[in-house]
Design an enzyme around this catalytic site. Structure first.
Site, PDB file in Angstrom:
ATOM      1  N   HIS A 171       0.838  -1.205   0.000  1.00  0.00           N
ATOM      2  CA  HIS A 171       0.000   0.000   0.000  1.00  0.00           C
ATOM      3  C   HIS A 171       0.874   1.256   0.000  1.00  0.00           C
ATOM      4  O   HIS A 171       0.698   2.158  -0.831  1.00  0.00           O
ATOM      5  CB  HIS A 171      -0.908  -0.038   1.239  1.00  0.00           C
ATOM      6  CG  HIS A 171      -1.753   1.179   1.425  1.00  0.00           C
ATOM      7  ND1 HIS A 171      -3.124   1.159   1.322  1.00  0.00           N
ATOM      8  CD2 HIS A 171      -1.433   2.469   1.742  1.00  0.00           C
ATOM      9  CE1 HIS A 171      -3.604   2.367   1.550  1.00  0.00           C
ATOM     10  NE2 HIS A 171      -2.595   3.177   1.817  1.00  0.00           N
ATOM     11  N   GLU A 172       1.822   1.309   0.936  1.00  0.00           N
ATOM     12  CA  GLU A 172       2.683   2.489   1.025  1.00  0.00           C
ATOM     13  C   GLU A 172       3.646   2.574  -0.158  1.00  0.00           C
ATOM     14  O   GLU A 172       3.957   3.671  -0.632  1.00  0.00           O
ATOM     15  CB  GLU A 172       3.449   2.473   2.351  1.00  0.00           C
ATOM     16  CG  GLU A 172       2.578   2.424   3.596  1.00  0.00           C
ATOM     17  CD  GLU A 172       1.550   3.533   3.659  1.00  0.00           C
ATOM     18  OE1 GLU A 172       1.776   4.603   3.060  1.00  0.00           O
ATOM     19  OE2 GLU A 172       0.513   3.344   4.304  1.00  0.00           O
ATOM     20  N   HIS A 196       1.949   4.295  -3.051  1.00  0.00           N
ATOM     21  CA  HIS A 196       1.985   5.754  -2.910  1.00  0.00           C
ATOM     22  C   HIS A 196       3.341   6.291  -3.375  1.00  0.00           C
ATOM     23  O   HIS A 196       3.422   7.249  -4.158  1.00  0.00           O
ATOM     24  CB  HIS A 196       1.791   6.158  -1.446  1.00  0.00           C
ATOM     25  CG  HIS A 196       0.393   6.036  -0.937  1.00  0.00           C
ATOM     26  ND1 HIS A 196      -0.697   6.567  -1.581  1.00  0.00           N
ATOM     27  CD2 HIS A 196      -0.093   5.456   0.199  1.00  0.00           C
ATOM     28  CE1 HIS A 196      -1.795   6.322  -0.882  1.00  0.00           C
ATOM     29  NE2 HIS A 196      -1.452   5.634   0.203  1.00  0.00           N
TER      30      HIS A 196
END
Length: 268
Positions: A57-58, A61
């Site tokens: 997820h990170e 980003h």
């Protein structure tokens, strides 16, 4: 040709590879029913896979920010998938795992600090914010693939339950992250399109957004509506409520599941 330093900034962390290995070994243990079916293996498998999804997820980003103009993310370690590089170990990993243990909710965790001044264009800013929860959506689709592809023949019951619970965590994480609440990714998607005055007024509340969402979810009526939505999504992907509940039972191995969830021993 990237420099040696740049290549080092993007090399996958041994910590992340170790977590993937733990997920793989414990997943094999669940598949082969090594030990008690509702035992430690299911807990380790789901927890390790959940941490892997937090890292991805990170990373999503950071990778999107890199391609949008913020070349600083590499030096910050965000491209290594090391979970300890994402803000603070307590907020990024420990609290999300605790929320899973306590309530079976995939609460958002971690953060990457993007130098927004390096990025031009509102669409790019929105895409950077959306990249994380879209990763949870993709993870949920992978977890539920055997269900919506009707490819469950030969998949052990215990492993199916663990996948169902892991999918529930991904769906809850995606829905919560997409909420347009300050401090969450959903707000980051719409923030570039708001006026400067509104953004300034909202900014002080961003640090409380996640806590506010968690508090609101404790309200029985809202909690019921939220999980109705979650189970509606999972049902559309072929995952039944019974399977997710049995997966939750397997995860919480310290309970007396033989007495409380006897149906899970038989399964759908």
């Amino acid at each position: 040709m990237p420099s040696a330093a740049a290549r080092s900034d993007r090399r996958i962390s041994p910590v992340f590879l170790g977590i993937v290995a733990v997920a793989a070994v414990s997943g094999w243990a669940v598949w082969t029913s090594t030990g008690y079916p509702y035992g430690l293996a299911a807990f380790v498998f789901v927890t390790a896979a959940w941490v892997v999804s937090l890292c991805l997820h990170e990373y999503a980003h950071a990778r999107t920010a890199l391609h949008s103009g913020d070349i600083s993310v590499g030096a910050k370690g965000y491209l290594t998938l090391n979970p300890f590089a994402y803000t603070h170990a307590l907020l990024s990993i420990v609290l999300p795992v605790l929320f899973v243990i306590m309530g079976g909710i995939g609460l958002p965790g971690g953060a990457v600090f993007i130098e927004r001044g390096r990025i031009r264009g509102r669409w790019r800013h929105s895409l950077i914010s959306a990249a994380g929860p879209l990763t949870n959506v993709l993870f949920a689709l992978v977890c539920t693939a055997p269900f919506w592809l009707h490819a469950l023949d030969g998949v052990p019951r215990e492993f199916r339950y663990a996948l169902a619970f892991l999918a529930l965590l991904q769906v809850t994480a995606a829905i919560l992250n997409f909420l347009p609440v300050p401090g969450l990714d959903g707000y980051g998607v719409i923030e570039p399109w708001l006026s400067y005055r509104i953004r300034q007024q909202v900014a002080p509340f961003a640090q409380f957004g996640l806590l506010a969402v968690f508090a609101v979810l404790w309200i029985p009526g809202i909690n019921h509506v939220f999980f109705d939505l979650v189970h509606g999504v999972l049902d559309s992907l072929g995952v039944s409520g019974l399977e997710t509940e049995c997966g939750r039972a397997a995860y919480r191995f310290w309970g007396n599941w033989n007495e409380e969830y006897p149906v899970c021993a038989v399964g759908p």
